[in-house]
Design an enzyme around this catalytic site. Sequence first.
Site, short mmCIF file in Angstrom:
data_model
loop_
_atom_site.label_atom_id
_atom_site.label_comp_id
_atom_site.label_asym_id
_atom_site.label_seq_id
_atom_site.Cartn_x
_atom_site.Cartn_y
_atom_site.Cartn_z
N GLN A 63 55.24 0.18 61.27
CA GLN A 63 56.23 1.09 60.64
C GLN A 63 57.43 0.78 61.61
O GLN A 63 58.57 1.21 61.30
CB GLN A 63 55.94 2.72 60.73
CG GLN A 63 54.75 2.88 59.65
CD GLN A 63 54.46 4.33 59.70
OE1 GLN A 63 53.39 4.68 59.87
NE2 GLN A 63 55.27 5.19 59.49
N ARG B 105 53.32 12.07 57.87
CA ARG B 105 54.18 12.48 56.91
C ARG B 105 55.18 13.63 57.24
O ARG B 105 55.49 14.60 56.69
CB ARG B 105 53.72 12.70 55.71
CG ARG B 105 54.79 12.40 54.28
CD ARG B 105 54.13 12.62 52.93
NE ARG B 105 55.14 12.19 52.00
CZ ARG B 105 54.82 11.44 51.28
NH1 ARG B 105 53.88 10.78 50.95
NH2 ARG B 105 56.08 10.89 50.50
N CYS B 106 55.71 13.58 58.42
CA CYS B 106 56.50 14.48 58.78
C CYS B 106 57.33 14.01 59.99
O CYS B 106 56.99 12.93 60.54
CB CYS B 106 56.02 15.98 59.30
SG CYS B 106 54.92 15.93 60.72
N GLU C 217 59.51 13.71 53.42
CA GLU C 217 58.53 14.43 54.56
C GLU C 217 58.49 15.92 53.96
O GLU C 217 57.61 16.66 54.38
CB GLU C 217 58.57 14.22 55.87
CG GLU C 217 58.33 12.53 56.18
CD GLU C 217 58.54 12.16 57.46
OE1 GLU C 217 58.01 10.98 57.92
OE2 GLU C 217 59.38 12.67 58.32
#
Lengths: 164, 798
Positions: B235, B382-383, B752
């Site tokens: 990522q 996912r945050c 998110e």
Amino acid sequence: MSKIQVSFKLNGKDVDVLVEPRDLLIHVLREQLQSTGSHIGCETSHCGACTVDIDGESIKSCTVLAVQAQGAELITVEGLAQNGELHPLQQAFMDEHGLQCGFCTPGMLVRGYRFLQENPDPSEDEIRYAMAGNLCRCTGYQNIIKSIQKAAVDMKTANATSAE
Amino acid sequence: MGKSESLKRQDELKGIGCARKRKEDPRFIQGKGLYVDDVKLPGMLAGAIVRSPYAHARITSINKEKALAMPGVHAVITAEDLKPLGLHWMPTLAGDSQAVLADEKVCFQEQEVAMVIADDRYIAADGVELVEVEYEMLTPVVNPQQAMDEDAPIIREDLVGKDEAGQGKRKHNNHIFTWEVGDKEATDRVFSDAEVTVREEILNPRVHPSPLETCGCVASFDKVKGEMTVYITSQAPHVVRTVVTLLSNIPENKVRVISPDIGGGFGNKVGIYPGYVVSMVASIVLGVPVKWIENRIENLSTTAFARDYHGIGELAADSQGRIKALRFSALADHGAFNSHAQPTKWPAGFFNICTGSYDIPVAYARVDGVYTNKAPGGVAYRCSFRVTEAVYLIERMIDVLAQKLNIDKAEIRRRNFIREDQFPYQSALGWEFDSGNYLPALEKVLEACDYEGLRREQAEKRANGELMGIGLATFTEIVGAGPSKNCDILGVGMFDSCEIRVHPTGSAIARMGTITQGQGHATTYAQIVATELGLPSEEIEVEEGDTDTAPYGLGTYGSRSTPVAGAATALAARSIRAKAQKIAAHLLEVSPDDLEWDVDRFQVKGNPEAVKTMKEIAWAAYNDVPEGMEMGLETVNYYDPPNFTFPFGIYLCVVDIDRKTGVTSIRRFYALDDCGTRINPMIIDGQIHGGLNEAFAVAMGQLISFDEQGNLQGNTFMDYFIPTFMETPHWETDYTVTPSPHHPIGAKGVAESPHVGGIPCFSNAIIDAFAHKGITHIDMPHTAYNVWKTIHSLGLDK
């Protein structure tokens, strides 16, 4: 380990390949036959990213030996489009945003392709039940369901038109 | 001519606001994606890792002989082999060190001990079985509270005698850091004088992001050129390149990192893992490319867990439910190495967003990081960094307060919301919230769901002994890390970048410092360029992930692509447009000030016939520019954001619980999100569906659990909960638009929010189902068995 010749049809073409008895079908497809559309997500037949169509059934190719494909007809995601035309299900996935990272998509499409032949007019509940062997981490499934519903309608319309 | 004609041209650009179909889809639906395991290089070998069966043990011997004797095995690499290179340990993003291969002892189950390199994955797996490792077991510590006991076993012997492990002072051998924020004394004073206080345990159990594609790499070292090329599921490919240079001393211009198509990330693919390092070493040593791909067990067991925050939350309030102070303390279990992926100076991430959407005058939070004999981490699943943990705290606590005061859960939120006229809002814990408008969004959701009707129905059901819960979450996130004044990774500021090159015939390419993992960057960045430059998005390519061609950027995580790289895109486009204006003025023989922009062209003010379209200007940029101007039409923008963005959402969930089995059915989930300007509504909806599903997974079933010996209990998809089509509820989405005042196009980031806001919403719904029985707390995950335990303890299954 001595190798065994396996012959099958892959997306309409005859294929002969030498494999070890222990070789899994998914590995032979991906690494020997350069058919990398089918993916490996879990190795325990839970995620369905490796789903291929064998003799008219949706099969998770991570838990099938390549030798078991002897004489079979295989369809993978690469074989869904015909004569340069996308399958209506492929088109519907694009139209309804039925994919994000794309990793589960080949398995979803191959399973959906078979399912729509088993049940050309499915309800949402029937789709949820029939597709439950394929996992997706991105979409929350809702747009995949819409994609399958759209493909069902499009295929029915196309059939009606061609029957006229 | 005129307005309608302009609007038509604007429509044809398919720019910001258009639900255009995705550019990435054609290759994915035809099996033509290129994921890391699809990369096949000539002579490539396969690596497989020998892992520890124990959570805590000393390695007494490693015997490679049998493995090396096996035909097809090329090498077995252990820590001893890496020592001469100084690569048996590597620095973590958090200033700690992590064993690349276990150096004399193992500190978590499945820890990397050796890598076998062989002709193919089957032989490599056989080789792993033949490596003989002798262990002497040590007592493991799996519980963070016990890790801090006076006489707890020492997990990190390499740190004995050191009072720092990279993030400030530590006070115990298993302690990593203490992070504090806020005014403790003032907070304590408010609590001692408060009319009402509430206190509750707040647990975010250990979970794993588990993207469908596991982590992996293909490392290829070219000895002749001295170049290292690595295909990697990253990522953050540019950061990987810098770290590879820092670790290996290969100059950065000789390192090329390529993130190909990525099969989901969700935070799992931010870090740099031992498998990557050993693969690179193996390729250097053997002179051929080496591929290493995790299997699912390895993925769930070793790379990037999330959460494991064990906290106590407290609120002080007046009798009307107006919150006067918040206090929080937590033990953060980081596992055996502090390899959490956060901006370097933020050991607890942006946990100080925990005052939420509420005007809380004073607050204090403290987090202590501890080592345990568990896999290292943790990442933001996912945050944005530790934002899920923070939002879970405040959204749970405000419900607890409402229950104590017998105030409706929507009403208590109304009483505490930061008002629209308070923005930009300075929070007690140090943030400046950019914009928000919470109350109308709440009222919209309550009306859409007939909240009053639901509460009436619930009262009737309760009277009949049935269990129905209504969950609310009214959350604010902090995303878009971040301003370089307070955010960096290993000293590199957290800017991001976009390079735009307009070709002579008017098509263009935008190269980005970020990397998509399903978010649809190729589609949405092109829309920003389209609107800003007046070129059709269909004619704009977006390229990311190859460090040789893309401008440096910090990557995609923490919802930073739109807030940071999206801003860079708009500003790069504006800079090109400014040049285009001068070229247009030159072509039209007027002053640039005499021109005005109209969708895709400059026109002379008051003379709509005198125009130059962007396509005409592009052509002229390569043959007819004003004297003294450079030819070409391209630029690069490195955007250092002035602030974070603060998207918010109002979520409502209705559950019905079976009294006999504890099975929960999600009757309704309504999610209103405000992410500021909306670039592609179709993609936004898709991101929200997916984030809600991951919230559902975490709240209702995901758990990485261990027995007392540190054995992982369930590290396959057989045991680890991934919702299928069957369990996953139907999602309803809605929105309001409150643009960010400091972002060039007002966008805030969205993907998110649904995870962050969804988790407490599910928990609040489950607990609300038992609120009339005095229940204020049930830990996640809310599996049928766990819910049944509550039912049973209350005797409701009778």
